[in-house]
Every structure is written in C-alpha cells, then in structure tokens.
Design a protein around this motif. Structure first.
Motif, mmCIF file in Angstrom:
data_model
loop_
_atom_site.group_PDB
_atom_site.id
_atom_site.type_symbol
_atom_site.label_atom_id
_atom_site.label_comp_id
_atom_site.label_asym_id
_atom_site.label_seq_id
_atom_site.Cartn_x
_atom_site.Cartn_y
_atom_site.Cartn_z
ATOM 1 N N PRO A 89 0.788 -1.083 -0.110
ATOM 2 C CA PRO A 89 0.060 0.114 0.055
ATOM 3 C C PRO A 89 0.742 1.144 0.054
ATOM 4 O O PRO A 89 0.492 2.180 -0.608
ATOM 5 N N THR A 90 1.899 1.370 0.818
ATOM 6 C CA THR A 90 2.900 2.414 0.516
ATOM 7 C C THR A 90 3.231 2.773 -0.576
ATOM 8 O O THR A 90 3.271 3.901 -1.090
ATOM 9 N N LEU A 91 3.813 1.615 -1.388
ATOM 10 C CA LEU A 91 4.103 1.973 -2.910
ATOM 11 C C LEU A 91 3.037 2.366 -3.613
ATOM 12 O O LEU A 91 3.286 3.192 -4.486
ATOM 13 N N THR A 92 2.034 1.943 -3.496
ATOM 14 C CA THR A 92 0.739 2.304 -4.227
ATOM 15 C C THR A 92 0.367 3.636 -4.044
ATOM 16 O O THR A 92 0.070 4.410 -5.170
ATOM 17 N N VAL A 93 0.273 4.180 -2.780
ATOM 18 C CA VAL A 93 -0.087 5.540 -2.709
ATOM 19 C C VAL A 93 1.139 6.266 -2.771
ATOM 20 O O VAL A 93 0.665 7.613 -3.578
ATOM 21 N N GLY A 139 3.847 9.742 -8.957
ATOM 22 C CA GLY A 139 3.979 9.320 -10.358
ATOM 23 C C GLY A 139 3.941 10.349 -11.366
ATOM 24 O O GLY A 139 4.762 10.463 -12.206
ATOM 25 N N PRO A 140 3.034 11.190 -11.174
ATOM 26 C CA PRO A 140 3.123 12.170 -12.380
ATOM 27 C C PRO A 140 3.955 13.139 -12.132
ATOM 28 O O PRO A 140 4.435 13.852 -13.061
ATOM 29 N N VAL A 141 4.408 13.570 -10.802
ATOM 30 C CA VAL A 141 5.421 14.428 -10.952
ATOM 31 C C VAL A 141 6.927 13.921 -11.193
ATOM 32 O O VAL A 141 7.668 14.468 -11.884
#
Length: 79
Positions: A24-28, A34-36
């Motif tokens: 969940p940490t990596l998903t968040v 991700g976009p940045v």
C-alpha cells in the motif's frame, strides 16, 4: 506480556507484515508522486520512492503491524 506475545515473529509472519506495509505504501506513493516523477530517469524515481517508503514502513507501519500481531495472538490464546 505473555511469553508467546514476546517471541519474535516467524519468517512467514514477517513476510506477510512486510507485504502489508510495502504494497500500500508504494501504491500511494505511485499515485501521489508518479505524475511528478513521470519524466525522471528510473534510477531517480526508484531512489525517491525508496527514500520515502522505507522510513514510512520501518518507523510507521511495521511497529503498528507488530502491535496488531501481538493483539491478534493474545486474542487467539484467550479462546
């Protein structure tokens, strides 16, 4: 605390707790950063994600999961 609650977690318990913290940490982080970091080189992205995720998991989530494990095991013993 009971003797059972103070024993270290088995490898299987540790693997599950780590997965429950890391996924969940990596998903968040992917969702938020991700976009940045979309155009950043993969090594830089990995460095940023690891630098943010590791402290969250080690100092934030793992202690919580370890306390939860103790409560669950204590509850099972009471039955």
């Amino acid at each position: 605390m009971s003797e059972r609650a103070m024993t270290p977690p088995s490898r299987h318990h540790m693997a599950v707790m780590i997965w429950l913290a890391v996924f969940p940490t990596l998903t968040v982080l992917q969702f938020l950063l991700g976009p940045v970091l979309r155009d950043a080189p993969i090594v830089l992205r990995t460095l940023v994600f690891a630098s943010v995720a590791v402290p969250i998991v080690i100092y934030g989530l793992m202690p919580l999961l370890q306390r939860l494990r103790v409560l669950v095991l204590a509850g099972r013993r009471g039955k």
